[in-house]
Design an enzyme around this catalytic site. Structure first.
Site, mmCIF file in Angstrom:
data_model
loop_
_atom_site.group_PDB
_atom_site.id
_atom_site.type_symbol
_atom_site.label_atom_id
_atom_site.label_comp_id
_atom_site.label_asym_id
_atom_site.label_seq_id
_atom_site.Cartn_x
_atom_site.Cartn_y
_atom_site.Cartn_z
ATOM 1 N N HIS A 173 -45.601 -33.988 -22.107
ATOM 2 C CA HIS A 173 -46.652 -34.600 -21.300
ATOM 3 C C HIS A 173 -47.455 -35.487 -22.229
ATOM 4 C CE1 HIS A 173 -49.635 -35.067 -18.212
ATOM 5 N NE2 HIS A 173 -50.580 -34.540 -18.956
ATOM 6 N N ARG A 216 -60.147 -34.896 -22.399
ATOM 7 C CA ARG A 216 -60.265 -36.165 -23.126
ATOM 8 C C ARG A 216 -61.466 -36.977 -22.667
ATOM 9 N NH1 ARG A 216 -55.042 -39.729 -22.842
ATOM 10 N NH2 ARG A 216 -54.550 -38.729 -20.856
ATOM 11 N N ASP A 255 -65.172 -18.001 -17.646
ATOM 12 C CA ASP A 255 -65.559 -19.115 -18.522
ATOM 13 C C ASP A 255 -66.573 -18.575 -19.527
ATOM 14 O OD1 ASP A 255 -65.390 -22.504 -17.933
ATOM 15 O OD2 ASP A 255 -66.764 -21.761 -19.490
ATOM 16 N N ASN A 303 -58.670 -27.000 -29.126
ATOM 17 C CA ASN A 303 -58.053 -26.218 -28.053
ATOM 18 C C ASN A 303 -57.111 -25.124 -28.571
ATOM 19 O OD1 ASN A 303 -59.553 -27.542 -26.210
ATOM 20 N ND2 ASN A 303 -57.932 -28.884 -25.442
ATOM 21 N N ARG A 333 -47.578 -38.468 -9.578
ATOM 22 C CA ARG A 333 -48.117 -39.822 -9.831
ATOM 23 C C ARG A 333 -47.019 -40.871 -9.613
ATOM 24 N NH1 ARG A 333 -51.611 -37.838 -15.061
ATOM 25 N NH2 ARG A 333 -53.575 -37.562 -13.937
ATOM 26 N N GLY A 365 -61.213 -20.691 -17.483
ATOM 27 C CA GLY A 365 -61.790 -22.033 -17.552
ATOM 28 C C GLY A 365 -62.251 -22.372 -16.146
HETATM 29 P P1 A3D Z 1 -63.703 -29.127 -18.278
HETATM 30 O O1 A3D Z 1 -64.314 -29.534 -16.999
HETATM 31 O O2 A3D Z 1 -64.414 -29.471 -19.548
HETATM 32 O O3 A3D Z 1 -63.469 -27.545 -18.225
HETATM 33 C C1 A3D Z 1 -63.063 -26.809 -19.336
HETATM 34 C C2 A3D Z 1 -63.796 -25.491 -19.271
HETATM 35 O O4 A3D Z 1 -63.288 -24.666 -20.327
HETATM 36 C C3 A3D Z 1 -65.318 -25.618 -19.497
HETATM 37 O O5 A3D Z 1 -66.003 -25.080 -18.381
HETATM 38 C C4 A3D Z 1 -65.564 -24.817 -20.756
HETATM 39 O O6 A3D Z 1 -66.802 -24.100 -20.744
HETATM 40 C C5 A3D Z 1 -64.383 -23.858 -20.745
HETATM 41 N N1 A3D Z 1 -64.091 -23.267 -22.055
HETATM 42 C C6 A3D Z 1 -64.168 -23.832 -23.284
HETATM 43 N N2 A3D Z 1 -63.804 -22.939 -24.219
HETATM 44 C C7 A3D Z 1 -63.480 -21.795 -23.564
HETATM 45 C C8 A3D Z 1 -63.026 -20.510 -23.966
HETATM 46 N N3 A3D Z 1 -62.838 -20.228 -25.257
HETATM 47 N N4 A3D Z 1 -62.775 -19.584 -23.024
HETATM 48 C C9 A3D Z 1 -62.962 -19.862 -21.706
HETATM 49 N N5 A3D Z 1 -63.401 -21.050 -21.258
HETATM 50 C C10 A3D Z 1 -63.657 -21.995 -22.173
HETATM 51 O O7 A3D Z 1 -62.198 -29.707 -18.413
HETATM 52 P P2 A3D Z 1 -61.135 -29.950 -17.237
HETATM 53 O O8 A3D Z 1 -61.166 -28.795 -16.307
HETATM 54 O O9 A3D Z 1 -61.297 -31.328 -16.727
HETATM 55 O O10 A3D Z 1 -59.779 -29.951 -18.106
HETATM 56 C C11 A3D Z 1 -59.332 -28.759 -18.706
HETATM 57 C C12 A3D Z 1 -58.137 -29.025 -19.620
HETATM 58 O O11 A3D Z 1 -57.034 -29.513 -18.859
HETATM 59 C C13 A3D Z 1 -58.373 -30.078 -20.720
HETATM 60 O O12 A3D Z 1 -57.787 -29.653 -21.936
HETATM 61 C C14 A3D Z 1 -57.650 -31.296 -20.182
HETATM 62 O O13 A3D Z 1 -57.236 -32.172 -21.218
HETATM 63 C C15 A3D Z 1 -56.476 -30.649 -19.509
HETATM 64 N N6 A3D Z 1 -55.762 -31.466 -18.517
HETATM 65 C C16 A3D Z 1 -54.421 -31.363 -18.485
HETATM 66 C C17 A3D Z 1 -53.697 -32.096 -17.579
HETATM 67 C C18 A3D Z 1 -52.204 -31.979 -17.547
HETATM 68 O O14 A3D Z 1 -51.565 -32.627 -16.753
HETATM 69 C C19 A3D Z 1 -51.523 -31.095 -18.476
HETATM 70 C C20 A3D Z 1 -54.343 -32.950 -16.667
HETATM 71 C C21 A3D Z 1 -55.726 -33.024 -16.717
HETATM 72 C C22 A3D Z 1 -56.444 -32.267 -17.647
#
Ligand code: A3D
Length: 320
Positions: A176, A83, A34, A96, A152, A10
């Site tokens: 979480h 989200r 990715d 997911n 936080r 990712g």
């Molecule tokens: P984002 O910037 O959308 O990045 C996600 C990436 O995943 C994108 O570049 C997509 O192209 C890629 N992707 C989608 N499907 C696939 C796949 N099958 N294989 C490989 N890559 C893929 O999101 P983000 O970086 O802001 O957040 C990523 C995740 O972290 C989300 O699910 C958020 O909800 C989560 N998150 C968790 C926390 C915690 O504290 C646990 C905090 C913030 C975000």
């Protein structure tokens, strides 16, 4: 000795920030993976081009092929969707879960010896599913949430007390989500537990309650402000703290979503608990004493996680 290899599955907001931080800290060579063509390659090149000014030595590449993560020592998983305003973390489950299947199988086939840190939401269910799909040992697969939630909490507390964040410790347990359990009794300023600080008159119970609630809502607060996605600087920093603890065998005591089998009266669940992270992965789950109220909050949080895991099994019967 060869540098460690870090695979970031990712390359979105968190993935890119992870790559930048890992390079700045010279934790190892970095591969960004990715499915979005050009994104991991572009971010890898951009970060590599910051190397001469910053002066770090780390190879940086982007890929759409799991073969390129072969032999990774650490995999940090952020693949999936984040989200948007109005969505709960649980709304992300169906999409997911499918992503965790392909990522888990990719890690199983190409990096089975890695220490895997999952960040994708809903965290406690996704880390469980990722472990199931990958088949890796439980102690080598964990989820990042507690380090962020307690960071936080620490930030809000240091602002309230007007003291350095370094002198504030905080303790957050459970899943979480909205049911996470910030534990005031185990959180301190300069070693003094928060309830004592209320007694000393340094703050009030009402102010403390508001900080606890703001911690629970910490993710939603950022989503509401950004409008186009969720937090990424602090989540990435938290996961890097965990990866560094593993790579340098630091034996850090960090809260994370770990597999709990036996402790806390649980048999075989991923939930946020204090752990020791070192070269063996999650080397120990620390089983703390809780009073009646804390136990009730923890049980409620565990029930929410169990509900999400049950939903995963309904969506994908191969997990049942
Ligand atoms: P984002 O910037 O959308 O990045 C996600 C990436 O995943 C994108 O570049 C997509 O192209 C890629 N992707 C989608 N499907 C696939 C796949 N099958 N294989 C490989 N890559 C893929 O999101 P983000 O970086 O802001 O957040 C990523 C995740 O972290 C989300 O699910 C958020 O909800 C989560 N998150 C968790 C926390 C915690 O504290 C646990 C905090 C913030 C975000």
């Amino acid at each position: 000795m060869a540098r460690p290899k870090i695979a970031l599955i990712g390359a979105g907001q968190i993935g890119g920030t992870l790559a930048h931080l890992a390079a700045l800290k010279e934790l190892g060579d970095i591969v960004l993976f990715d499915i979005s063509e050009g994104t991991p390659e572009g971010k890898a090149l951009d970060i590599a081009e910051s190397g001469p000014s910053e002066g770090f030595d780390a190879a940086m590449s982007g890929t759409q092929s799991y073969e390129d993560i072969a032999g990774a020592d650490v995999c940090i998983v952020t693949a999936g969707v984040p989200r948007k305003p109005g969505m709960s973390r649980d709304d992300l489950l169906g999409i997911n879960l499918k992503v965790m299947k392909s990522v888990g199988e990719g890690i199983r086939d190409h990096a089975p010896d890695a220490f895997v840190i999952c960040i994708t939401n809903p965290l406690d269910a996704m880390v469980w599913a990722l472990r199931e799909f990958s088949g890796l040992p439980h102690e080598k697969v964990c989820g990042m949430a507690g380090v962020l939630d307690s960071a936080r909490f620490r930030h809000f507390l240091s602002t309230e007390f007007n003291v350095s964040m370094r002198d504030v410790t905080a303790f957050v347990l459970g899943g979480h989500g909205d049911t996470m359990v910030p534990l005031a009794r185990y959180s301190t300023v300069g070693g003094i537990p928060l309830p004592d600080l209320v007694e000393m008159g340094w703050t009030t119970q009402d102010k403390l309650d508001a900080i606890v609630q703001r911690t629970r809502d910490g993710g939603a607060e950022i989503v509401g402000l950004l409008k186009t996605g969720s937090a990424f600087y602090a989540p990435a920093t938290s996961a890097i703290e965990m990866a560094e603890a593993f790579l340098k065998d630091q034996k850090r005591v960090l809260p994370c979503a770990a597999y709990v089998d036996g402790a806390y009266g649980l048999d075989g669940f991923y939930v946020g608990v204090p752990t020791v992270i070192g070269a063996g992965g999650v080397e120990k789950v620390v089983n703390i004493n809780m009073n009646k109220d804390e136990q009730a909050m923890f049980d409620k949080s565990v029930d929410a996680v169990k509900g999400l895991v049950a939903a995963c099994k309904e969506i994908d019967p191969s997990l049942a």
